[in-house]
Design a protein around this motif. Structure first.
Motif, PDB file in Angstrom:
ATOM      1  N   SER A 138     -56.834 -40.438 -50.408  1.00 44.30           N
ATOM      2  CA  SER A 138     -57.808 -41.696 -50.784  1.00 44.30           C
ATOM      3  C   SER A 138     -58.854 -40.316 -50.729  1.00 44.30           C
ATOM      4  CB  SER A 138     -58.149 -42.920 -50.305  1.00 44.30           C
ATOM      5  OG  SER A 138     -58.644 -43.785 -51.048  1.00 44.30           O
ATOM      6  N   ARG A 139     -59.237 -40.035 -51.999  1.00 40.97           N
ATOM      7  CA  ARG A 139     -60.482 -38.594 -52.124  1.00 40.97           C
ATOM      8  C   ARG A 139     -61.698 -40.285 -52.363  1.00 40.97           C
ATOM      9  NH1 ARG A 139     -56.639 -35.968 -55.146  1.00 40.97           N
ATOM     10  NH2 ARG A 139     -56.515 -33.732 -55.106  1.00 40.97           N
ATOM     11  N   ALA A 140     -61.271 -41.031 -52.505  1.00 38.85           N
ATOM     12  CA  ALA A 140     -62.368 -41.925 -53.272  1.00 38.85           C
ATOM     13  C   ALA A 140     -63.323 -41.976 -51.660  1.00 38.85           C
ATOM     14  CB  ALA A 140     -62.838 -42.990 -54.042  1.00 38.85           C
ATOM     15  N   GLU A 141     -62.031 -43.035 -50.918  1.00 38.33           N
ATOM     16  CA  GLU A 141     -62.564 -43.188 -49.270  1.00 38.33           C
ATOM     17  C   GLU A 141     -62.655 -42.500 -48.530  1.00 38.33           C
ATOM     18  OE1 GLU A 141     -62.227 -46.404 -48.465  1.00 38.33           O
ATOM     19  OE2 GLU A 141     -62.232 -46.511 -50.721  1.00 38.33           O
ATOM     20  N   LEU A 142     -62.150 -41.376 -49.132  1.00 38.64           N
ATOM     21  CA  LEU A 142     -62.789 -39.956 -48.007  1.00 38.64           C
ATOM     22  C   LEU A 142     -64.161 -39.556 -47.969  1.00 38.64           C
ATOM     23  CD1 LEU A 142     -62.270 -37.419 -45.918  1.00 38.64           C
ATOM     24  CD2 LEU A 142     -61.363 -36.310 -48.552  1.00 38.64           C
ATOM     25  N   ALA A 143     -64.468 -39.308 -49.856  1.00 34.93           N
ATOM     26  CA  ALA A 143     -65.558 -38.873 -49.826  1.00 34.93           C
ATOM     27  C   ALA A 143     -67.235 -40.191 -50.007  1.00 34.93           C
ATOM     28  CB  ALA A 143     -65.800 -39.352 -52.453  1.00 34.93           C
ATOM     29  N   ASP A 144     -66.567 -41.033 -50.202  1.00 33.97           N
ATOM     30  CA  ASP A 144     -67.231 -42.950 -49.992  1.00 33.97           C
ATOM     31  C   ASP A 144     -68.211 -42.017 -47.924  1.00 33.97           C
ATOM     32  OD1 ASP A 144     -68.781 -44.436 -49.571  1.00 33.97           O
ATOM     33  OD2 ASP A 144     -67.748 -45.709 -49.312  1.00 33.97           O
ATOM     34  N   ALA A 181     -73.488 -25.606 -43.584  1.00 38.49           N
ATOM     35  CA  ALA A 181     -73.022 -24.764 -42.843  1.00 38.49           C
ATOM     36  C   ALA A 181     -72.719 -25.024 -42.109  1.00 38.49           C
ATOM     37  CB  ALA A 181     -74.382 -24.452 -42.787  1.00 38.49           C
ATOM     38  N   LEU A 182     -73.481 -26.198 -41.148  1.00 46.04           N
ATOM     39  CA  LEU A 182     -72.642 -26.227 -39.658  1.00 46.04           C
ATOM     40  C   LEU A 182     -70.911 -26.625 -39.618  1.00 46.04           C
ATOM     41  CD1 LEU A 182     -74.902 -29.550 -38.874  1.00 46.04           C
ATOM     42  CD2 LEU A 182     -74.778 -27.433 -37.934  1.00 46.04           C
ATOM     43  N   ALA A 183     -70.515 -26.969 -41.073  1.00 46.95           N
ATOM     44  CA  ALA A 183     -69.177 -27.419 -40.719  1.00 46.95           C
ATOM     45  C   ALA A 183     -68.810 -25.310 -41.206  1.00 46.95           C
ATOM     46  CB  ALA A 183     -69.022 -28.123 -41.735  1.00 46.95           C
ATOM     47  N   GLY A 184     -69.358 -24.387 -41.366  1.00 46.64           N
ATOM     48  CA  GLY A 184     -68.529 -23.728 -41.539  1.00 46.64           C
ATOM     49  C   GLY A 184     -67.304 -23.470 -42.721  1.00 46.64           C
ATOM     50  N   VAL A 185     -68.450 -24.615 -44.331  1.00 51.60           N
ATOM     51  CA  VAL A 185     -67.623 -24.473 -45.430  1.00 51.60           C
ATOM     52  C   VAL A 185     -68.699 -24.259 -46.796  1.00 51.60           C
ATOM     53  CG1 VAL A 185     -65.972 -26.145 -44.769  1.00 51.60           C
ATOM     54  CG2 VAL A 185     -67.853 -26.345 -46.084  1.00 51.60           C
ATOM     55  N   SER A 186     -68.292 -23.561 -47.697  1.00 48.19           N
ATOM     56  CA  SER A 186     -68.640 -23.302 -48.971  1.00 48.19           C
ATOM     57  C   SER A 186     -69.816 -25.012 -49.205  1.00 48.19           C
ATOM     58  CB  SER A 186     -67.958 -22.953 -50.027  1.00 48.19           C
ATOM     59  OG  SER A 186     -67.722 -23.610 -50.300  1.00 48.19           O
ATOM     60  N   THR A 187     -71.225 -24.513 -49.694  1.00 49.93           N
ATOM     61  CA  THR A 187     -71.530 -25.897 -50.463  1.00 49.93           C
ATOM     62  C   THR A 187     -70.974 -26.822 -51.675  1.00 49.93           C
ATOM     63  OG1 THR A 187     -73.947 -24.967 -49.381  1.00 49.93           O
ATOM     64  CG2 THR A 187     -73.988 -26.816 -51.329  1.00 49.93           C
ATOM     65  N   SER A 188     -70.263 -25.744 -52.307  1.00 52.43           N
ATOM     66  CA  SER A 188     -69.423 -25.937 -53.477  1.00 52.43           C
ATOM     67  C   SER A 188     -68.534 -27.447 -53.015  1.00 52.43           C
ATOM     68  CB  SER A 188     -69.092 -24.802 -54.740  1.00 52.43           C
ATOM     69  OG  SER A 188     -68.246 -24.368 -53.710  1.00 52.43           O
ATOM     70  N   TYR A 189     -67.986 -26.786 -51.727  1.00 49.58           N
ATOM     71  CA  TYR A 189     -66.733 -27.179 -51.661  1.00 49.58           C
ATOM     72  C   TYR A 189     -67.077 -28.581 -51.320  1.00 49.58           C
ATOM     73  CZ  TYR A 189     -62.210 -28.170 -49.336  1.00 49.58           C
ATOM     74  OH  TYR A 189     -61.389 -28.528 -48.565  1.00 49.58           O
ATOM     75  N   TYR A 190     -67.427 -28.424 -50.470  1.00 50.88           N
ATOM     76  CA  TYR A 190     -68.589 -30.163 -49.667  1.00 50.88           C
ATOM     77  C   TYR A 190     -68.823 -30.748 -50.383  1.00 50.88           C
ATOM     78  CZ  TYR A 190     -70.165 -33.357 -46.428  1.00 50.88           C
ATOM     79  OH  TYR A 190     -70.646 -34.569 -46.012  1.00 50.88           O
ATOM     80  N   GLU A 191     -69.759 -30.481 -51.487  1.00 48.05           N
ATOM     81  CA  GLU A 191     -69.811 -31.357 -52.444  1.00 48.05           C
ATOM     82  C   GLU A 191     -69.074 -31.838 -53.394  1.00 48.05           C
ATOM     83  OE1 GLU A 191     -72.050 -28.540 -54.488  1.00 48.05           O
ATOM     84  OE2 GLU A 191     -74.066 -28.816 -53.548  1.00 48.05           O
ATOM     85  N   LEU A 235     -65.982 -32.571 -52.235  1.00 48.04           N
ATOM     86  CA  LEU A 235     -65.334 -33.166 -51.391  1.00 48.04           C
ATOM     87  C   LEU A 235     -66.090 -35.215 -51.155  1.00 48.04           C
ATOM     88  CD1 LEU A 235     -64.818 -31.420 -47.663  1.00 48.04           C
ATOM     89  CD2 LEU A 235     -63.288 -32.727 -49.217  1.00 48.04           C
ATOM     90  N   GLU A 236     -67.646 -34.323 -51.812  1.00 53.59           N
ATOM     91  CA  GLU A 236     -68.128 -36.171 -51.533  1.00 53.59           C
ATOM     92  C   GLU A 236     -67.696 -36.373 -53.104  1.00 53.59           C
ATOM     93  OE1 GLU A 236     -72.105 -36.629 -50.084  1.00 53.59           O
ATOM     94  OE2 GLU A 236     -71.457 -36.239 -47.922  1.00 53.59           O
ATOM     95  N   GLN A 237     -67.699 -35.262 -53.728  1.00 54.28           N
ATOM     96  CA  GLN A 237     -67.227 -35.972 -54.905  1.00 54.28           C
ATOM     97  C   GLN A 237     -66.479 -36.824 -55.981  1.00 54.28           C
ATOM     98  OE1 GLN A 237     -68.946 -33.285 -57.227  1.00 54.28           O
ATOM     99  NE2 GLN A 237     -71.475 -33.093 -56.779  1.00 54.28           N
ATOM    100  N   ALA A 238     -64.961 -36.530 -54.091  1.00 53.17           N
ATOM    101  CA  ALA A 238     -63.919 -36.969 -54.511  1.00 53.17           C
ATOM    102  C   ALA A 238     -63.285 -36.001 -55.669  1.00 53.17           C
ATOM    103  CB  ALA A 238     -63.750 -38.232 -54.858  1.00 53.17           C
ATOM    104  N   ARG A 239     -63.674 -34.544 -55.360  1.00 53.40           N
ATOM    105  CA  ARG A 239     -62.797 -33.887 -56.306  1.00 53.40           C
ATOM    106  C   ARG A 239     -62.448 -32.835 -55.752  1.00 53.40           C
ATOM    107  NH1 ARG A 239     -65.499 -30.742 -59.461  1.00 53.40           N
ATOM    108  NH2 ARG A 239     -67.494 -30.822 -58.370  1.00 53.40           N
ATOM    109  N   ALA A 240     -62.237 -32.684 -54.586  1.00 49.98           N
ATOM    110  CA  ALA A 240     -61.221 -31.339 -53.622  1.00 49.98           C
ATOM    111  C   ALA A 240     -60.005 -31.662 -53.304  1.00 49.98           C
ATOM    112  CB  ALA A 240     -62.579 -31.000 -52.494  1.00 49.98           C
ATOM    113  N   LEU A 259     -57.705 -41.112 -43.271  1.00 51.09           N
ATOM    114  CA  LEU A 259     -58.202 -40.402 -45.242  1.00 51.09           C
ATOM    115  C   LEU A 259     -57.939 -39.500 -46.069  1.00 51.09           C
ATOM    116  CD1 LEU A 259     -61.916 -42.328 -44.717  1.00 51.09           C
ATOM    117  CD2 LEU A 259     -60.098 -43.538 -45.555  1.00 51.09           C
ATOM    118  N   ALA A 260     -58.214 -38.550 -45.088  1.00 54.03           N
ATOM    119  CA  ALA A 260     -57.753 -36.707 -45.906  1.00 54.03           C
ATOM    120  C   ALA A 260     -55.677 -36.626 -46.101  1.00 54.03           C
ATOM    121  CB  ALA A 260     -57.683 -35.726 -44.376  1.00 54.03           C
TER     122      ALA A 260
END
Length: 281
Positions: free
Chosen positions: A2-8, A47-57, A59-64, A92-93
């Motif tokens: 559930s991308r939307a639930e994961l993002a939220d 940065a704390l998770a060791g992933v790119s900012t664009s990838y994390y963004e 995830l929060e936008q339900a697009r990853a 959720l993932a």
């Protein structure tokens, strides 16, 4: 997944963190741009998770795409998730498949026997969606005679709405802790049983009744609260101050709920005087 639930969920857990909780090396260097969010910034979590900012963004936008177990583990550490929150994140993932069970599991004989071995302590068993599936006589006397309720009404959420302001209702100001506990249980259950229509109906009914529940549901708080203090109004015993304990029954999805009072208190004396209405199932 559930991308939307994961993002939220990720967004709300990020916003729940405070910069003061984190080491200064993990935070974005101070600059002219003031913080516009109450929690960490996306780039800080990335940065704390060791992933790119664009990838994390994304995830929060339900697009990853679906994150790997390694990424989920890193995000859990970065967001300081509890064990229950990490499990919720994995569900959720899509790393943990949802349950396909449609029929309620039978109550184990040893769990049913335990209900009647706790003496005068009011106790009952609930399933994932808060259905009361077994109880002892003390619980029936304290709360309501469950045997005379329609099966679909034997549910802690429906009873909270039905008994509000009447017999054995929570006293004013005590609904918030119960509502938060219930929201956490139902949030976790909704991910385990995404096709359960009865669960969605319960959420809608309680959200309309309790603003505390509605707010807790939106916050994606799935942390268990095994004990909470309640004040109940009983038609014969008056106001009782009780502790509501919730214990997981090993090997099942059932939870045992017990009500106790401080030793030597008026509430403890009142519980000892409960007059059971008859044999419980």
């Amino acid at each position: 997944m559930s991308r939307a639930e994961l993002a939220d969920f990720l967004r709300r857990r990020r916003e729940a963190l405070r910069p003061a909780q984190m080491p200064s090396t993990a935070l974005h260097p101070p600059g002219p741009r003031a913080r516009r969010t109450p929690g960490l910034r996306r780039e800080e979590v990335a940065a704390l998770a060791g992933v790119s900012t664009s990838y994390y963004e994304r995830l929060e936008q339900a697009r990853a795409p679906r994150p790997s177990p390694q990424v989920l583990s890193a995000l859990g550490t970065a967001l300081r998730l509890t064990d229950s929150e990490r499990e919720h994140l994995a569900r959720l993932a899509g790393q943990i498949p949802p349950s396909t069970d449609t029929d309620p599991a039978p109550v184990p004989a040893d769990a049913r026997r335990l209900l009647h071995q706790v003496g005068p302590v009011p106790a009952y068993l609930v399933n994932d969606i808060e259905d009361i599936v077994a109880w002892n006589s003390a619980a029936a006397t304290l709360i309501t005679d469950f045997a005379h309720l329609p099966v679909h009404e034997r549910n802690t959420v429906r009873l909270a709405v039905r008994l509000a302001g009447t017999l054995c209702s929570p006293a004013t100001g005590t609904d918030d802790t119960f509502a938060r506990q219930t929201a956490a249980h139902l949030r976790a259950a909704a991910v385990r049983h995404p096709a359960n229509r009865a669960l969605g109906e319960l959420v809608d009914a309680y959200a309309a009744h309790s603003p505390h529940f509605a707010a807790s549901w939106l916050s994606h708080d799935v942390r268990p609260r095994p004990t909470l203090r309640k004040r109940l109004r009983h038609p014969a015993l008056g106001e009782l101050r009780l502790d509501r304990h919730t214990l997981l029954v090993p090997g099942t999805s059932l939870r045992l709920v017990l009500y106790t009072a401080d030793p030597g208190s008026p509430s403890a004396a009142a519980l000892a005087e409960l007059d059971p209405p008859g044999t419980a199932p």
